[in-house]
Design a protein around this motif. Structure first.
Motif, PDB file in Angstrom:
ATOM      1  N   ARG A   1       0.820  -1.199   0.000  1.00 27.98           N
ATOM      2  CA  ARG A   1       0.000   0.000   0.000  1.00 27.98           C
ATOM      3  C   ARG A   1       0.860   1.257   0.000  1.00 27.98           C
ATOM      4  O   ARG A   1       0.454   2.293   0.525  1.00 27.98           O
TER       5      ARG A   1
ATOM      6  N   GLY B   1      -3.191  -1.704  11.278  1.00 21.36           N
ATOM      7  CA  GLY B   1      -2.606  -3.041  11.215  1.00 21.36           C
ATOM      8  C   GLY B   1      -1.450  -3.177  10.246  1.00 21.36           C
ATOM      9  O   GLY B   1      -1.030  -4.300   9.966  1.00 21.36           O
ATOM     10  N   THR B   2      -0.887  -2.086   9.759  1.00 20.06           N
ATOM     11  CA  THR B   2       0.251  -2.163   8.850  1.00 20.06           C
ATOM     12  C   THR B   2       1.383  -1.302   9.387  1.00 20.06           C
ATOM     13  O   THR B   2       1.161  -0.232   9.957  1.00 20.06           O
TER      14      THR B   2
ATOM     15  N   GLU C   1       6.818  -4.570   4.406  1.00 20.19           N
ATOM     16  CA  GLU C   1       5.567  -4.171   5.056  1.00 20.19           C
ATOM     17  C   GLU C   1       5.028  -5.348   5.856  1.00 20.19           C
ATOM     18  O   GLU C   1       4.860  -6.454   5.318  1.00 20.19           O
TER      19      GLU C   1
ATOM     20  N   GLN D   1       1.900  -6.811   8.136  1.00 22.80           N
ATOM     21  CA  GLN D   1       0.463  -6.640   8.314  1.00 22.80           C
ATOM     22  C   GLN D   1      -0.021  -7.539   9.439  1.00 22.80           C
ATOM     23  O   GLN D   1       0.454  -8.660   9.605  1.00 22.80           O
TER      24      GLN D   1
ATOM     25  N   LEU E   1      -3.747  -8.573  11.836  1.00 25.16           N
ATOM     26  CA  LEU E   1      -5.196  -8.507  12.011  1.00 25.16           C
ATOM     27  C   LEU E   1      -5.536  -9.146  13.343  1.00 25.16           C
ATOM     28  O   LEU E   1      -5.164 -10.297  13.595  1.00 25.16           O
TER      29      LEU E   1
ATOM     30  N   ALA F   1      -0.690 -12.523  11.450  1.00 25.54           N
ATOM     31  CA  ALA F   1       0.445 -11.674  11.084  1.00 25.54           C
ATOM     32  C   ALA F   1       1.070 -12.222   9.808  1.00 25.54           C
ATOM     33  O   ALA F   1       1.215 -13.447   9.648  1.00 25.54           O
TER      34      ALA F   1
ATOM     35  N   THR G   1       3.685 -11.066   6.078  1.00 26.02           N
ATOM     36  CA  THR G   1       4.479 -10.135   5.283  1.00 26.02           C
ATOM     37  C   THR G   1       3.830  -9.982   3.908  1.00 26.02           C
ATOM     38  O   THR G   1       2.931 -10.746   3.544  1.00 26.02           O
ATOM     39  N   VAL G   2       4.321  -9.037   3.138  1.00 26.54           N
ATOM     40  CA  VAL G   2       3.773  -8.755   1.811  1.00 26.54           C
ATOM     41  C   VAL G   2       4.772  -9.190   0.748  1.00 26.54           C
ATOM     42  O   VAL G   2       5.985  -9.020   0.921  1.00 26.54           O
TER      43      VAL G   2
ATOM     44  N   ALA H   1       2.331  -2.921  14.393  1.00 21.87           N
ATOM     45  CA  ALA H   1       1.262  -3.360  13.502  1.00 21.87           C
ATOM     46  C   ALA H   1       0.176  -4.107  14.274  1.00 21.87           C
ATOM     47  O   ALA H   1      -1.027  -3.899  14.037  1.00 21.87           O
TER      48      ALA H   1
ATOM     49  N   ALA I   1      -3.648  -2.770  14.833  1.00 20.34           N
ATOM     50  CA  ALA I   1      -4.831  -3.539  14.468  1.00 20.34           C
ATOM     51  C   ALA I   1      -5.763  -3.719  15.654  1.00 20.34           C
ATOM     52  O   ALA I   1      -6.995  -3.680  15.515  1.00 20.34           O
TER      53      ALA I   1
ATOM     54  N   ALA J   1      -4.465   3.744  12.667  1.00 21.31           N
ATOM     55  CA  ALA J   1      -3.487   3.594  11.601  1.00 21.31           C
ATOM     56  C   ALA J   1      -2.217   4.368  11.923  1.00 21.31           C
ATOM     57  O   ALA J   1      -2.260   5.451  12.524  1.00 21.31           O
TER      58      ALA J   1
END
Length: 453
Positions: free
Chosen positions: A286, A294-295, A310, A312, A314, A357, A359-360, A377, A381, A386
């Motif tokens: 993003r 959550g990022t 990045e 992430q 949740l 949890a 990664t991207v 992060a 979340a 944010a």
């Protein structure tokens, strides 16, 4: 000429590491492998004569040795040259190992096509037919007049092709499929792989011919075959990648001609494998978009290369008796430890909620420097707040909640500033004075997370 005469003894040698022993033992004393010692055949009472004659070449002062034969020549693939230390050295033997289907043959076919622009290249395949390789070459644009293809698995036939073509680069795909009549065993066995590698290494050194060998890996990720295989070659590269991701990474494991901790990034596309000089777009999902709870963004060091990442998270549910924890691209035990630290030291309630949890871009992060980013992060979340989109976070978290220093802060911040980040959280006493960022030093995770409300 004098000669020394000594008795030839019957001994045992480990098939994995090459360690020799006077008697058989169930477990190798060097590599601790079980059942790998093989008898070295020698007739009883045999005697070996070792001649002590003139050396093949006189010894020279080290300052008089020419460097031309040890200079690397670029392959035409910049990311691979980065890992090799500038390119291929004449006479070097490179072993590229990776899981099936990860793209080893596709990458080396592109390397062969690039190298054919400056000289003849011989590509030997023992796993596929010539037609299959030609179809891949058509798809990836790797057809070249100076690129020769041979579908062979016999070492003697390969040597005949080398004499006929006189290549300046030899690619063998793969070493486990080759065999020779001078050694016992089936192709892919310990004896055959060792004999083939020794013969190809001797040829490479004798003719100054760079050789690239493709190697298989076992289910635990180690290179298949005898461990001595890694000692015989000059360079060992690991080709890594998730089948569900387009990211591919070539990692240096051993390199006699350059750094052994470099990494090259590639992206697998329909038209082949493309080097990624700036892979930030793969790891920042993003980047430039609106902030999302959550990022968090950090910069990890993969070898000597700073890579943005990045993270992430949740956090879902409340008062769940047996909440689930799912992790992708991160170390499970490390995430579990961070959850306990957040619960105990920072007052973040997580014991009754499900935590996810990831990664991207298929990146795998095991570096502790990403602890603070992951903690922020998860807290972001949980509290649905944010983080600023221009913030990059660095730091390792201890069990007491303290934030510890990490290595290479300046290089990490320089990469973050290049990508457009303007703010950074770093551990105390990091010595960071990067002019392109507003750097804030933080020493306790509870103090940092109190601002996320």
């Amino acid at each position: 000429m004098t000669a020394r005469v000594r008795a030839a003894r019957t001994g045992y040698r480990c098939a994995e590491c090459g360690q020799q022993s006077a008697q058989w033992v169930g477990r190798c004393p060097s590599c601790q492998a079980w059942g790998t010692l093989e008898q070295i055949a020698a007739p009883a009472g045999a005697r070996k004569v070792v001649a002590a004659g003139a050396p093949s070449s006189p010894a020279r002062r080290i300052a008089d040795v020419e460097l031309d034969t040890a200079r690397a020549r670029p392959t035409g693939v910049a990311e691979l040259d980065r890992v090799l230390g500038g390119g291929l050295v004449p006479g070097a033997v490179v072993l590229l190992a990776g899981e099936p289907g990860v793209g080893k043959s596709t990458l080396l076919l592109e390397v062969a096509a690039k190298a054919a622009g400056s000289g003849t290249v011989l590509y030997v395949t023992g796993e596929e037919s010539s037609g299959q390789v030609r179809l891949r070459a058509e798809r990836t644009g790797a057809v070249h007049d100076a690129l020769y293809l041979a579908a062979e698995s016999d070492l003697a036939s390969i040597f005949a092709h080398i004499d006929a073509v006189a290549p300046q680069l030899l690619v063998v795909d793969s070493v486990q499929t080759m065999s020779t009549d001078t050694a016992d065993g089936a192709p892919g066995g310990v004896t055959q792989v060792r004999a083939v590698t020794v013969a190809l290494t001797g040829l490479a050194k004798e003719r100054g011919l760079p050789v690239i060998l493709v190697g298989h890996v076992t289910k635990d990720g180690s290179i298949a075959g005898p461990r001595v295989l890694e000692h015989l070659v000059d360079v060992v590269l690991s080709f890594e990648g998730d089948k569900h991701s387009t990211l591919r990474m070539v990692r240096g494991v051993k390199n006699r001609f350059g750094p052994a901790d470099e990494v090259g990034c590639f992206e697998l596309r329909d038209e082949g494998i493309v080097g990624m000089a700036d892979p930030s777009g793969l790891f920042l999902a993003r980047f430039g978009g609106p902030p999302v709870p959550g990022t968090a963004v950090t910069v990890v060091m993969d070898g000597r290369r700073p890579l943005p990442a990045e993270l992430q998270a949740l956090v879902a549910g409340k008062d769940i008796p047996s909440p689930r924890r799912a992790v992708s691209g991160l170390d499970n035990s490390r995430v579990a430890m961070l959850l306990a630290v957040l619960e105990r030291r920072a007052g973040v309630r997580l014991h009754d909620a499900e935590v996810y949890a990831a990664t991207v871009g298929g990146m795998r992060i095991i570096e502790p420097a990403a602890d603070l980013a992951l903690a922020m992060a998860i807290t972001s979340a949980r509290r649905d707040v944010a983080l600023p989109p221009d913030l990059v976070v660095l730091g390792e978290i201890g069990l007491a909640g303290e934030i510890r220093r990490v290595a290479g802060v300046e290089r990490r911040l320089a990469e973050a500033a290049r990508l457009g980040f303007t703010r950074a959280l770093v551990p105390p006493d990091s010595g960071s004075k990067h002019s392109g960022l507003r750097v804030q030093e933080v020493g306790d995770v509870a103090v940092v997370l109190d601002n996320l409300r």
